[in-house]
Scaffold this motif. Structure first.
Motif, PDB file in Angstrom:
ATOM      1  N   PRO A  66      -6.723  30.193 138.391  1.00  0.00           N
ATOM      2  CA  PRO A  66      -7.304  30.882 139.560  1.00  0.00           C
ATOM      3  C   PRO A  66      -6.425  30.813 140.794  1.00  0.00           C
ATOM      4  CG  PRO A  66      -8.603  28.925 138.984  1.00  0.00           C
ATOM      5  CD  PRO A  66      -7.593  29.121 137.899  1.00  0.00           C
ATOM      6  N   GLU A  67      -5.754  29.681 140.973  1.00  0.00           N
ATOM      7  CA  GLU A  67      -4.884  29.526 142.136  1.00  0.00           C
ATOM      8  C   GLU A  67      -3.669  30.455 142.037  1.00  0.00           C
ATOM      9  OE1 GLU A  67      -3.076  25.746 144.627  1.00  0.00           O
ATOM     10  OE2 GLU A  67      -3.824  25.414 142.602  1.00  0.00           O
ATOM     11  N   LEU A  68      -3.119  30.553 140.829  1.00  0.00           N
ATOM     12  CA  LEU A  68      -1.955  31.428 140.616  1.00  0.00           C
ATOM     13  C   LEU A  68      -2.333  32.892 140.862  1.00  0.00           C
ATOM     14  CD1 LEU A  68      -0.669  29.716 137.336  1.00  0.00           C
ATOM     15  CD2 LEU A  68       0.525  29.699 139.542  1.00  0.00           C
ATOM     16  N   ILE A  69      -3.464  33.280 140.299  1.00  0.00           N
ATOM     17  CA  ILE A  69      -3.895  34.678 140.453  1.00  0.00           C
ATOM     18  C   ILE A  69      -4.241  34.986 141.910  1.00  0.00           C
ATOM     19  CG2 ILE A  69      -5.708  36.337 139.813  1.00  0.00           C
ATOM     20  CD1 ILE A  69      -3.662  35.830 137.566  1.00  0.00           C
ATOM     21  N   THR A  70      -4.945  34.063 142.544  1.00  0.00           N
ATOM     22  CA  THR A  70      -5.306  34.273 143.958  1.00  0.00           C
ATOM     23  C   THR A  70      -4.047  34.411 144.825  1.00  0.00           C
ATOM     24  OG1 THR A  70      -7.356  33.051 143.680  1.00  0.00           O
ATOM     25  CG2 THR A  70      -6.561  33.290 145.928  1.00  0.00           C
ATOM     26  N   ALA A  71      -3.054  33.585 144.541  1.00  0.00           N
ATOM     27  CA  ALA A  71      -1.809  33.653 145.329  1.00  0.00           C
ATOM     28  C   ALA A  71      -1.132  35.013 145.147  1.00  0.00           C
ATOM     29  CB  ALA A  71      -0.871  32.528 144.904  1.00  0.00           C
ATOM     30  N   PHE A  98     -12.544  41.373 136.603  1.00  0.00           N
ATOM     31  CA  PHE A  98     -12.619  40.481 135.439  1.00  0.00           C
ATOM     32  C   PHE A  98     -11.976  41.100 134.197  1.00  0.00           C
ATOM     33  CE2 PHE A  98     -15.605  38.398 132.156  1.00  0.00           C
ATOM     34  CZ  PHE A  98     -14.642  37.451 131.829  1.00  0.00           C
ATOM     35  N   LYS A  99     -12.228  42.382 133.984  1.00  0.00           N
ATOM     36  CA  LYS A  99     -11.652  43.028 132.790  1.00  0.00           C
ATOM     37  C   LYS A  99     -10.126  42.988 132.845  1.00  0.00           C
ATOM     38  CE  LYS A  99     -15.261  45.991 130.947  1.00  0.00           C
ATOM     39  NZ  LYS A  99     -16.425  45.665 131.766  1.00  0.00           N
ATOM     40  N   GLU A 100      -9.589  43.186 134.041  1.00  0.00           N
ATOM     41  CA  GLU A 100      -8.130  43.126 134.190  1.00  0.00           C
ATOM     42  C   GLU A 100      -7.627  41.711 133.916  1.00  0.00           C
ATOM     43  OE1 GLU A 100      -7.594  46.701 137.485  1.00  0.00           O
ATOM     44  OE2 GLU A 100      -8.053  44.667 138.159  1.00  0.00           O
ATOM     45  N   LEU A 101      -8.315  40.727 134.491  1.00  0.00           N
ATOM     46  CA  LEU A 101      -7.890  39.336 134.269  1.00  0.00           C
ATOM     47  C   LEU A 101      -7.987  38.960 132.798  1.00  0.00           C
ATOM     48  CD1 LEU A 101      -9.505  37.527 137.350  1.00  0.00           C
ATOM     49  CD2 LEU A 101      -7.111  38.141 137.011  1.00  0.00           C
ATOM     50  N   ALA A 102      -9.013  39.489 132.138  1.00  0.00           N
ATOM     51  CA  ALA A 102      -9.217  39.164 130.716  1.00  0.00           C
ATOM     52  C   ALA A 102      -8.174  39.823 129.820  1.00  0.00           C
ATOM     53  CB  ALA A 102     -10.619  39.581 130.286  1.00  0.00           C
ATOM     54  N   SER A 103      -7.393  40.731 130.387  1.00  0.00           N
ATOM     55  CA  SER A 103      -6.371  41.422 129.576  1.00  0.00           C
ATOM     56  C   SER A 103      -5.010  40.735 129.669  1.00  0.00           C
ATOM     57  CB  SER A 103      -6.243  42.878 130.029  1.00  0.00           C
ATOM     58  OG  SER A 103      -5.572  42.941 131.276  1.00  0.00           O
ATOM     59  N   ILE A 104      -4.905  39.698 130.495  1.00  0.00           N
ATOM     60  CA  ILE A 104      -3.608  39.042 130.703  1.00  0.00           C
ATOM     61  C   ILE A 104      -3.365  37.967 129.640  1.00  0.00           C
ATOM     62  CG2 ILE A 104      -2.192  37.661 132.287  1.00  0.00           C
ATOM     63  CD1 ILE A 104      -3.937  38.880 134.595  1.00  0.00           C
ATOM     64  N   GLY A 122     -11.069  29.052 127.974  1.00  0.00           N
ATOM     65  CA  GLY A 122     -11.049  28.383 129.287  1.00  0.00           C
ATOM     66  C   GLY A 122     -10.515  29.308 130.366  1.00  0.00           C
ATOM     67  N   ILE A 123      -9.463  30.040 130.056  1.00  0.00           N
ATOM     68  CA  ILE A 123      -8.897  30.973 131.042  1.00  0.00           C
ATOM     69  C   ILE A 123      -9.845  32.147 131.263  1.00  0.00           C
ATOM     70  CG2 ILE A 123      -7.039  32.680 131.362  1.00  0.00           C
ATOM     71  CD1 ILE A 123      -5.063  30.540 130.838  1.00  0.00           C
ATOM     72  N   ALA A 149     -13.559  34.723 134.931  1.00  0.00           N
ATOM     73  CA  ALA A 149     -14.873  35.303 135.218  1.00  0.00           C
ATOM     74  C   ALA A 149     -15.464  34.681 136.477  1.00  0.00           C
ATOM     75  CB  ALA A 149     -15.800  35.072 134.033  1.00  0.00           C
ATOM     76  N   LEU A 150     -15.404  33.380 136.553  1.00  0.00           N
ATOM     77  CA  LEU A 150     -15.970  32.694 137.724  1.00  0.00           C
ATOM     78  C   LEU A 150     -15.197  33.063 138.991  1.00  0.00           C
ATOM     79  CD1 LEU A 150     -16.613  29.261 136.001  1.00  0.00           C
ATOM     80  CD2 LEU A 150     -18.381  30.818 136.873  1.00  0.00           C
ATOM     81  N   LYS A 151     -13.877  33.155 138.854  1.00  0.00           N
ATOM     82  CA  LYS A 151     -13.058  33.527 140.017  1.00  0.00           C
ATOM     83  C   LYS A 151     -13.435  34.923 140.521  1.00  0.00           C
ATOM     84  CE  LYS A 151      -8.617  35.104 141.474  1.00  0.00           C
ATOM     85  NZ  LYS A 151      -9.318  36.261 142.038  1.00  0.00           N
ATOM     86  N   THR A 152     -13.702  35.820 139.575  1.00  0.00           N
ATOM     87  CA  THR A 152     -14.022  37.198 139.959  1.00  0.00           C
ATOM     88  C   THR A 152     -15.330  37.279 140.741  1.00  0.00           C
ATOM     89  OG1 THR A 152     -12.927  38.001 137.966  1.00  0.00           O
ATOM     90  CG2 THR A 152     -14.397  39.539 139.077  1.00  0.00           C
TER      91      THR A 152
END
Lengths: 78, 157
Positions: A41-46, A57-63, B96-97, B102-105
């Motif tokens: 989360p810290e890496l993505i937020t940065a 979320f869908k985008e993050l879940a595709s990484i 875990g990721i 999901a929580l971050k979003t």
């Protein structure tokens, strides 16, 4: 001008405290020490803050790999 | 799938979301009242329920808060039990990721920042999940339906 992978590498290097880090497109949490569910989360937020973008979320879940992250960022910046 | 008189086991669907939220929370709290996610992210239970609803509605699979990875036991049209299980790393990404993404979003940035202080503790107590293994996580059976082998039926279905 800094490429997307260079920008990601810079952020990862700072946050993971690994100044000599060199990311490859094929890298993933399995191959980059310190990139895990705690630091993610810290890496993505940065990245989001640096580029003024937001991932859903869908985008993050595709990484899965750095290549996925690069593609996603470049798509967002178009 | 009709397993025993009056009990039907099926995959969770959209209309089960509230019951799945209840399952996750009941499984998380056990006999106590404390929801670890609330402490870790500095949120209250209604906020956590709201976040869970949004996550479940996204229908991303293979992690703890995936609607498609839950099965529900139904008796006379009423949900009486549910459990969640998934194949770890099936899509090449760890559960875990997926969960923290999901929580971050759906949480605020301040909640994620708050979590940072507890991250080392969370790491110590987190389950090390091996890719390719089945993960059984949340299971909940409504009190009056306990002792009827419904949990076993759910897992075997």
């Amino acid at each position: 001008m800094q490429t997307t992978i260079e920008l990601i590498t810079e952020i990862f290097a700072i946050l993971l405290k690994r100044p000599a880090l060199k990311l490859e497109m094929s890298d993933s949490p399995d191959t980059v020490a310190g990139w895990d569910s705690l630091t993610h989360p810290e890496l993505i937020t940065a990245i989001e803050e640096k580029l003024n973008i937001d991932f859903d979320f869908k985008e993050l879940a595709s990484i899965r790999t750095i290549a996925d992250l690069v593609s996603l960022i470049e798509l967002k910046r178009k | 799938m009709e397993i025993q008189t009056g009990i039907q086991i099926r995959n969770a669907v959209d209309s089960d979301i509230e019951f799945i939220i209840e399952t996750i929370i009941r499984a998380e709290t056990g006999n106590g009242n404390s929801i670890s996610y609330c402490k870790l992210f500095n949120i209250n239970e209604p906020e956590f329920r709201s976040v869970l609803k949004k996550i479940l509605e996204e229908k991303i699979c293979n992690f703890e808060f995936s609607l498609a990875d839950f099965k529900v036991a139904v008796s006379n049209g009423t949900s009486v039990a549910a459990y969640g299980a998934w194949l770890e790393g099936k899509e090449g990404i760890s559960s875990g990721i997926l969960k923290i993404s999901a929580l971050k979003t759906f949480l605020g940035k301040e909640n994620i920042a708050y979590y940072k202080q507890y991250a080392p503790v969370a790491d110590e107590i987190s389950i090390r999940r091996q890719p390719g293994t089945i993960q059984f996580e949340s299971i909940y059976i409504v009190e009056e339906f306990r002792g009827k082998n419904i949990g076993k039926m759910l897992v075997q279905a």
